[in-house]
Design a protein around this motif. Structure first.
Motif, PDB file in Angstrom:
ATOM      1  N   ILE A  55       1.163  -0.997  -0.030  1.00 13.88           N
ATOM      2  CA  ILE A  55      -0.260  -0.268  -0.318  1.00 13.88           C
ATOM      3  C   ILE A  55       0.816   1.312   0.153  1.00 13.88           C
ATOM      4  O   ILE A  55       1.566   1.420   0.758  1.00 13.88           O
ATOM      5  CB  ILE A  55      -0.783  -0.150   1.097  1.00 13.88           C
ATOM      6  CG1 ILE A  55      -1.931  -1.074   0.920  1.00 13.88           C
ATOM      7  CG2 ILE A  55      -1.973   1.068   0.873  1.00 13.88           C
ATOM      8  CD1 ILE A  55      -2.875  -1.350   2.560  1.00 13.88           C
ATOM      9  N   LEU A  56       0.344   2.369  -1.471  1.00 14.15           N
ATOM     10  CA  LEU A  56       1.047   3.690  -1.277  1.00 14.15           C
ATOM     11  C   LEU A  56       0.288   3.967  -0.316  1.00 14.15           C
ATOM     12  O   LEU A  56      -0.354   4.730  -0.714  1.00 14.15           O
ATOM     13  CB  LEU A  56       1.500   3.846  -2.592  1.00 14.15           C
ATOM     14  CG  LEU A  56       2.035   2.655  -3.331  1.00 14.15           C
ATOM     15  CD1 LEU A  56       2.262   3.601  -5.090  1.00 14.15           C
ATOM     16  CD2 LEU A  56       3.674   2.801  -2.522  1.00 14.15           C
ATOM     17  N   VAL A  57       0.609   4.445   1.517  1.00  7.09           N
ATOM     18  CA  VAL A  57      -0.021   5.775   2.023  1.00  7.09           C
ATOM     19  C   VAL A  57       0.020   6.639   1.525  1.00  7.09           C
ATOM     20  O   VAL A  57      -1.470   7.044   1.632  1.00  7.09           O
ATOM     21  CB  VAL A  57       0.904   5.566   2.796  1.00  7.09           C
ATOM     22  CG1 VAL A  57       0.180   6.110   4.155  1.00  7.09           C
ATOM     23  CG2 VAL A  57       1.045   4.088   3.743  1.00  7.09           C
ATOM     24  N   ALA A  58       1.090   7.150   1.133  1.00  8.45           N
ATOM     25  CA  ALA A  58       0.837   8.452   0.585  1.00  8.45           C
ATOM     26  C   ALA A  58      -0.498   8.549  -0.525  1.00  8.45           C
ATOM     27  O   ALA A  58      -1.378  10.069  -0.999  1.00  8.45           O
ATOM     28  CB  ALA A  58       2.319   9.799   0.516  1.00  8.45           C
ATOM     29  N   GLU A  59      -0.044   8.123  -1.791  1.00  6.18           N
ATOM     30  CA  GLU A  59      -1.254   8.165  -2.891  1.00  6.18           C
ATOM     31  C   GLU A  59      -2.624   7.683  -2.177  1.00  6.18           C
ATOM     32  O   GLU A  59      -3.595   8.305  -2.538  1.00  6.18           O
ATOM     33  CB  GLU A  59      -0.655   6.960  -3.619  1.00  6.18           C
ATOM     34  CG  GLU A  59       0.075   6.909  -4.252  1.00  6.18           C
ATOM     35  CD  GLU A  59      -0.275   7.825  -5.740  1.00  6.18           C
ATOM     36  OE1 GLU A  59      -0.503   8.335  -5.472  1.00  6.18           O
ATOM     37  OE2 GLU A  59       1.231   8.541  -6.560  1.00  6.18           O
ATOM     38  N   GLN A  60      -2.678   6.459  -1.062  1.00  2.00           N
ATOM     39  CA  GLN A  60      -3.774   6.270  -0.563  1.00  2.00           C
ATOM     40  C   GLN A  60      -4.363   7.138   0.159  1.00  2.00           C
ATOM     41  O   GLN A  60      -5.828   7.678  -0.520  1.00  2.00           O
ATOM     42  CB  GLN A  60      -3.748   5.016   0.609  1.00  2.00           C
ATOM     43  CG  GLN A  60      -4.914   4.748   0.953  1.00  2.00           C
ATOM     44  CD  GLN A  60      -4.987   3.618   1.403  1.00  2.00           C
ATOM     45  OE1 GLN A  60      -3.892   3.591   2.706  1.00  2.00           O
ATOM     46  NE2 GLN A  60      -5.784   2.436   1.816  1.00  2.00           N
ATOM     47  N   PHE A  61      -3.935   8.524   0.319  1.00  2.00           N
ATOM     48  CA  PHE A  61      -4.398   9.864   1.493  1.00  2.00           C
ATOM     49  C   PHE A  61      -4.330  10.175   0.326  1.00  2.00           C
ATOM     50  O   PHE A  61      -6.387  11.236   1.005  1.00  2.00           O
ATOM     51  CB  PHE A  61      -3.047   9.846   1.990  1.00  2.00           C
ATOM     52  CG  PHE A  61      -3.736  11.285   3.384  1.00  2.00           C
ATOM     53  CD1 PHE A  61      -5.004  11.009   3.867  1.00  2.00           C
ATOM     54  CD2 PHE A  61      -3.263  12.504   2.521  1.00  2.00           C
ATOM     55  CE1 PHE A  61      -4.721  12.391   4.729  1.00  2.00           C
ATOM     56  CE2 PHE A  61      -3.413  13.718   4.133  1.00  2.00           C
ATOM     57  CZ  PHE A  61      -4.183  13.519   4.525  1.00  2.00           C
ATOM     58  N   LEU A  62      -3.584  10.655  -0.387  1.00  2.00           N
ATOM     59  CA  LEU A  62      -4.244  11.369  -1.262  1.00  2.00           C
ATOM     60  C   LEU A  62      -6.239  11.443  -2.318  1.00  2.00           C
ATOM     61  O   LEU A  62      -6.565  11.798  -2.500  1.00  2.00           O
ATOM     62  CB  LEU A  62      -3.485  11.248  -2.340  1.00  2.00           C
ATOM     63  CG  LEU A  62      -4.196  12.372  -3.892  1.00  2.00           C
ATOM     64  CD1 LEU A  62      -4.445  13.727  -3.490  1.00  2.00           C
ATOM     65  CD2 LEU A  62      -3.034  12.675  -5.394  1.00  2.00           C
TER      66      LEU A  62
END
Length: 215
Positions: free
Chosen positions: A129-136
């Motif tokens: 999981i790419l956390v920053a991408e998921q947050f965006l």
């Protein structure tokens, strides 16, 4: 081949008939875009009342979002529709006396951008999981009114673990991907990239507010 006057007359009639059909089709498309926008705004516009925003009835906004989702799924929110919304928005800004209508049209474009951008996810790379991408993507899916709260909870200037630099980086990547996947100079491209830049601008404001005045 010899053309007689009658031939030219028939040719002229044929050409005018084609032109008339093209004009009619163009008018149909404009009317169709206007009708779709009216249907979308219908839940939040009270008869014989001045347009106000946000709507007095919260359910009205939910109905508007459902109408946008339905029309987008039908493929009706095309360049003609986006051009119509932009024309109405531009006119509203020039008039300067309808802030409720202006906010309402902005909301239509925001909901549209959110729905289109949510169709493609970049939050997963294999099993990771790419956390920053998921947050965006969480911000993209959220209403603008909730952005501040989510940013404070997700960025490390508040309660989260994602640095502003990391967040800005994924926004930049998403803008680049959007530019590649949309037609250059189209209304869609402009609306989607403006939405993403709006998220970055809001994040920058939140970061500045937390950091306080710089020495």
């Amino acid at each position: 081949m010899v053309f007689y006057w009658k031939d030219y007359e028939e040719l002229a009639v044929s050409i005018m008939s084609i032109v008339d059909r093209l004009v009619h089709k163009t008018n149909e498309k404009i009317e169709s875009a206007t009708d779709i926008l009216k249907e979308i705004l219908n839940p939040v516009v009270a008869e014989a009342e001045e347009v106000s925003w946000p709507p007095r009835d919260p359910e009205a906004l939910i109905l508007m979002e459902k109408e946008i989702a339905k029309r987008e799924q039908e493929g009706r929110l095309d360049e003609g529709f986006l051009a119509e919304v932009n024309a109405q928005l531009r006119q509203s800004k020039e008039d300067g006396d309808k802030p409720g209508l202006e906010a309402m049209l902005q909301k239509v474009l925001q909901i549209y951008a959110s729905k289109v951008l949510r169709k493609r996810s970049y939050a997963y790379k294999g099993d990771k999981i790419l956390v920053a991408e998921q947050f965006l993507e969480t911000i993209i899916a959220a209403s603008e009114e909730n952005w501040n709260k989510l940013l404070i909870e997700g960025l490390n200037i508040g309660k989260g673990e994602i640095s502003p630099e990391e967040f800005y980086s994924v926004i930049k990547k998403r803008i680049e991907r959007t530019l590649i996947r949309t037609e250059g100079g189209s209304y869609q491209q402009r609306i989607l990239t403006e939405y993403l830049r709006g998220i970055q601008s809001r994040a920058e404001d939140v970061v500045k507010a937390f950091q306080g005045p710089q020495q």
